[in-house]
Design an enzyme around this catalytic site. Structure first.
Site, PDB file in Angstrom:
ATOM      1  CD  GLU A   1     -37.628  -3.910 -18.347  1.00  0.00           C
ATOM      2  OE1 GLU A   1     -38.434  -4.037 -18.560  1.00  0.00           O
ATOM      3  OE2 GLU A   1     -37.059  -4.111 -19.470  1.00  0.00           O
TER       4      GLU A   1
ATOM      5  CD  GLU B   1     -39.716  -8.223 -21.219  1.00  0.00           C
ATOM      6  OE1 GLU B   1     -40.271  -8.051 -22.621  1.00  0.00           O
ATOM      7  OE2 GLU B   1     -39.630  -7.752 -20.193  1.00  0.00           O
TER       8      GLU B   1
HETATM    9  C1  FCB Z   1     -41.363  -4.816 -20.603  1.00  0.00           C
HETATM   10  C2  FCB Z   1     -39.939  -3.773 -21.369  1.00  0.00           C
HETATM   11  C3  FCB Z   1     -39.592  -2.814 -21.080  1.00  0.00           C
HETATM   12  C4  FCB Z   1     -40.818  -1.584 -20.743  1.00  0.00           C
HETATM   13  C5  FCB Z   1     -41.826  -2.542 -20.034  1.00  0.00           C
HETATM   14  C6  FCB Z   1     -42.804  -2.116 -19.172  1.00  0.00           C
HETATM   15  O1  FCB Z   1     -41.980  -5.655 -21.464  1.00  0.00           O
HETATM   16  O2  FCB Z   1     -39.118  -5.130 -21.531  1.00  0.00           O
HETATM   17  O3  FCB Z   1     -39.203  -1.795 -22.450  1.00  0.00           O
HETATM   18  O4  FCB Z   1     -41.834  -1.725 -21.890  1.00  0.00           O
HETATM   19  O5  FCB Z   1     -42.359  -3.716 -20.173  1.00  0.00           O
END
Ligand code: FCB
Length: 421
Positions: free
Chosen positions: A326, A156
């Site tokens: 994620e 990110e």
């Molecule tokens: C993302 C991050 C991860 C975690 C999630 C909830 O932005 O990559 O580390 O904090 O959100």
């Protein structure tokens, strides 16, 4: 096509042991000590103590039946000053972890940068950080490349750059929009150098936080340009989108160098962006749609957005492969987390729809394995398939973890009937 079911974590959020083995300080070690930076006043000094309890955590992954585990390496643990001196003990920790995963038949996906920049390097955008990142990538490639096939350069970059250098809510806590653009630019250049520095046989990607953007026309275009196109165009070798360069004016960075081809694009998805017009520098702001179902983070639950963004990336950028690197939900503490079960099922259904419509999605990683240190929210936000009691550090699998495990198990049986996994 085989499909991997995994879970993800990040070093600073789980490891603890912040100065155990000769590790250097990271910008997060410093940021959590700034009064008021973390809502709960906590630090990640101990977090889940994964540094010491990793065998138990690998055993939990095996119990859930995970195919793959995405984790990050703490750069200052292996290079305390960011470059130069190597911390052999720190490297040995990742050796043990990787070996432990492979023994449990769990495929490691290694993220090089999940936000814990060595403090000695200052901040992204400072001189030499991109070359230091390439040196770090090369070191890990040489040490772990015989056993780790799948690599993620950055996690990110949008959040790391703008939450850290514009909104000031993440390390290093700066508030300067042109600097944030430079920070993102230096991460993208560092990404390119790291890909070249890793073994040529490695399968390499980047994890981008992406969201469909809807709402007022100009706001939605600008939000999409800022969040999605800026990073997707860059890593796909198209340079920065011209309309956004114009919007940023003098603050826009120089043209990017050619970008190496990637094995995959990782998509981190949490919510869509519904936006309306707002002043510069962004030109948009996010609003909460009426009747939205919200999580503890205040994020809207919107599974269709995952399908839509996967299909769009597949259509417009034609990556070799996609992973959902994620996806997950923060809920109130508790072992019976039916809402998380529903959340995961709905988002996995969205992934199935995207695959059925042709998106080359090869795996899905739940955020996250364990309740952990959720950045500026400390341990108050619980995203885990496994609950952690932060008093005792006891781990207990939640009903969502059991459910996820059963889904993986059911897929295995279905796969073996068809003669493949
Ligand atoms: C993302 C991050 C991860 C975690 C999630 C909830 O932005 O990559 O580390 O904090 O959100």
């Amino acid at each position: 096509m085989s499909f991997l079911y995994g879970a993800a974590t990040a070093a600073y959020q789980v490891e603890g042991a912040w100065e155990a083995d000769g590790k250097g300080a990271s910008i997060w070690d410093a940021f959590v000590r700034v009064p008021g930076a973390i809502e709960t006043g906590e630090t990640g000094d101990v977090a889940c103590d994964h540094y010491n309890r990793w065998p138990e955590d690998v055993a939990l992954m095996a119990e859930l039946g995970l195919d793959a585990y995405r984790f990050s390496v703490s750069w200052p643990r292996v290079l305390p000053d960011g470059v130069g001196r190597v911390n052999a003990e720190g490297l040995a920790f990742y050796d043990r972890l990787v070996d432990g995963l492979l023994e449990a038949d769990i495929r490691p996906f290694l993220t090089l940068y999940h936000w814990d920049l060595p403090l000695a390097l200052g901040h992204w955008g400072a001189d030499g950080v991109d070359d230091a990142f390439a040196e770090y990538a090369q070191l890990l490639g040489e040490r772990l490349g015989d056993r780790v096939h799948d690599w993620i350069t950055l996690n990110e970059p949008e959040v790391a750059a703008f939450a850290g250098h514009y909104r000031g809510v993440h390390a290093p806590g700066l508030r300067d929009f042109p600097l944030a653009l430079r920070a993102a630019d230096s991460m993208l250049r560092a990404h390119a150098k790291a890909v070249e520095a890793l073994p040529s046989t490695a399968n390499i990607g980047v994890a981008l936080n992406l969201s469909p953007c809807e709402g007022d026309e100009q706001a939605a275009r600008l939000a999409d340009g800022y969040l999605n196109r800026w990073f997707l165009d860059a890593v796909s070798g198209r340079g920065y989108p011209t309309d956004m360069e114009e919007w940023y004016g003098d603050a826009a960075p120089d043209p990017l160098p050619p970008m190496p081809e990637l094995g995959f694009i990782g998509v981190n998805y949490y919510y869509r962006r519904v936006v309306r017009d707002a002043p510069r520098p962004l030109g948009w702001e996010q609003i909460t749609p009426p009747d939205a179902e919200l999580t503890e983070m205040g994020w809207e639950v919107h599974p269709d957005g995952l399908r839509d963004i996967l299909l769009r990336v597949a259509r417009e950028y034609a990556p070799r492969a996609l992973y959902v690197t994620e996806n997950g939900v923060a809920l109130p503490r508790g072992l019976e987390d039916q809402r998380r079960v529903r959340y995961l099922d709905a988002h996995l259904a969205a992934v199935e729809e995207a695959r059925a419509a042709g998106a080359p999605v090869e795996g899905y990683f739940v955020w996250t394995l364990l309740d952990n240190f959720e950045w500026s929210f400390g341990t108050s936000m619980r995203f885990g398939l496994v609950e952690v009691d932060f008093e005792t550090l006891t781990r207990t699998i939640r009903s969502s973890g059991r459910h996820y495990g059963r889904r993986i198990e059911a897929r295995r049986h279905a796969g073996s009937r068809q003669g493949h996994r």
